[in-house]
Design an enzyme around this catalytic site. Structure first.
Site, short mmCIF file in Angstrom:
data_model
loop_
_atom_site.label_atom_id
_atom_site.label_comp_id
_atom_site.label_asym_id
_atom_site.label_seq_id
_atom_site.Cartn_x
_atom_site.Cartn_y
_atom_site.Cartn_z
N ASP A 279 -11.48 -3.70 -8.45
CA ASP A 279 -11.43 -5.14 -8.29
C ASP A 279 -12.79 -5.73 -7.92
O ASP A 279 -13.74 -5.01 -7.61
CB ASP A 279 -10.38 -5.52 -7.23
CG ASP A 279 -10.49 -4.67 -5.96
OD1 ASP A 279 -11.54 -4.03 -5.75
OD2 ASP A 279 -9.54 -4.65 -5.17
N ASP B 242 -1.15 -5.33 4.13
CA ASP B 242 0.07 -5.87 3.54
C ASP B 242 0.59 -4.99 2.41
O ASP B 242 1.46 -5.38 1.65
CB ASP B 242 -0.17 -7.31 3.04
CG ASP B 242 -1.22 -7.38 1.93
OD1 ASP B 242 -1.70 -6.31 1.49
OD2 ASP B 242 -1.57 -8.48 1.49
N HIS C 152 -1.18 -3.79 -0.16
CA HIS C 152 -1.77 -3.95 -1.49
C HIS C 152 -2.63 -2.76 -1.91
O HIS C 152 -3.24 -2.09 -1.09
CB HIS C 152 -2.56 -5.26 -1.62
CG HIS C 152 -3.84 -5.35 -0.86
ND1 HIS C 152 -4.19 -6.44 -0.10
CD2 HIS C 152 -4.89 -4.50 -0.77
CE1 HIS C 152 -5.39 -6.25 0.42
NE2 HIS C 152 -5.84 -5.08 0.03
N GLU D 109 -1.44 -8.15 -4.39
CA GLU D 109 -0.78 -8.63 -3.18
C GLU D 109 0.74 -8.56 -3.32
O GLU D 109 1.25 -8.38 -4.44
CB GLU D 109 -1.23 -10.08 -2.92
CG GLU D 109 -2.73 -10.21 -2.63
CD GLU D 109 -3.13 -9.68 -1.25
OE1 GLU D 109 -2.52 -8.71 -0.75
OE2 GLU D 109 -4.08 -10.24 -0.66
C1 GLP Z 1 -9.65 -4.61 0.02
C2 GLP Z 1 -9.67 -3.88 -1.32
C3 GLP Z 1 -8.68 -2.74 -1.36
C4 GLP Z 1 -8.83 -1.90 -0.10
C5 GLP Z 1 -8.50 -2.76 1.10
C6 GLP Z 1 -8.52 -1.99 2.42
O1 GLP Z 1 -8.66 -5.57 0.10
N1 GLP Z 1 -9.42 -4.74 -2.42
O2 GLP Z 1 -8.91 -1.97 -2.53
O3 GLP Z 1 -7.96 -0.80 -0.17
O4 GLP Z 1 -9.50 -3.77 1.14
O5 GLP Z 1 -9.78 -1.98 2.99
P1 GLP Z 1 -10.22 -1.10 4.22
O6 GLP Z 1 -10.41 0.28 3.69
O7 GLP Z 1 -11.51 -1.71 4.68
O8 GLP Z 1 -9.14 -1.18 5.22
#
Ligand code: GLP
Length: 263
Positions: free
Chosen positions: A67, A136, A138, A143
């Protein structure tokens, strides 16, 4: 799903890097799906070390990131493109032409999304997709409520996600409200999936997606429908799992089955 519980962030990172490295050694032109966020930073650091000290070769692999924030140019300091260069690409011998990240500042997100799907198909599909997880539930930026059939597209971000990701920006108001993300359907087509999670803040959602019902309200639960998904967690993220002892027993006794079937 295979659930691997490791003691802490460091061992989670080494375990997941070892899984990725193993796939690269088995297939030198591996197509690797990549994730951003804090969770994979240690994994990428370990992959860079394996490249430096053990000659792990990235020269033939192709990568597709999950993404990107809509509106951010690839050179923007908060773009996921920059994140990947800082945390992995510049430390290994990747070909820049085979490192795909959706272009956040595209003039036409729909055309870009279709093109991104085409590039994945042209590369032969994703062999191994690395995922983190949002609080959440995702995966990518899919989402709650994202269709399990969804493909790469623009997605509006959930309030909690904006708050969680604000730490990377100067203020919460600077966090883009939209992102371009591979769909759940795109992710499920990867031949293998590796999801990593760390810390107490992920404990509840890990219980939900691993042991709860399959629901688009927790998009990571779609992994229950995949035939080859590994989840590597640290103890804190695994704290609310109900069948922890069972997962550990499987992990410790897998070799018995592997021996019996001659692998
Ligand atoms: C973002 C990314 C996800 C990732 C999530 C969790 O929203 N789009 O791909 O898994 O963050 O991030 P973190 O690893 O910092 O908790």
């Amino acid at each position: 799903m295979e659930i691997v519980i490791t003691p802490d962030y460091g061992s989670m990172s080494r375990t997941s890097a070892a899984i990725i490295a193993n796939e690269i050694r088995r297939k030198h032109d591996l197509v690797l799906g990549l994730a951003t966020g804090d969770t994979p930073v240690g994994t990428y650091r370990e992959l860079a070390r394996l490249h430096r000290e053990e000659g792990l070769d990235f020269s033939k692999i192709t990568t597709f990131n999950l993404d990107e924030y809509l509106g951010l140019a690839p050179v923007h300091k908060n773009s996921y493109n920059q994140f990947m260069w800082e945390n992995l690409f510049k430390h290994v011998n990747m070909s820049p032409h085979r490192a795909f990240v959706p272009q956040g500042n595209t003039a036409d997100p729909e055309v870009l999304s279709e093109w991104y799907e085409q590039q994945i198909r042209k590369a032969g599909g994703i062999d191994l997709q690395v995922l983190g997880i949002g609080r959440d539930g995702h995966i990518g930026f899919n989402e709650p409520g994202s269709s399990f059939a969804s493909r790469t597209r623009v997605k509006g971000l959930y309030e909690q996600t904006i708050k969680d990701n604000a730490r990377f920006f100067a203020s919460e108001a600077d966090v883009p409200r939209f992102a371009i993300t591979m769909g759940v359907g795109t992710i499920l087509e990867a031949r293998k999936i590796l999801l990593i999670a760390s810390g107490a803040g992920k404990a509840e959602v890990c219980h939900e997606f691993i042991e709860g019902p399959v629901t688009s309200q927790v998009t990571a639960s779609a992994l229950q429908l995949h035939s080859f998904a590994i989840v590597v967690l640290d103890e804190e993220a695994a704290a609310k799992l109900k069948r922890k002892e069972y997962y550990n027993w499987i992990r410790d006794n897998k070799h018995v089955v592997q021996k019996q079937i001659g692998r």
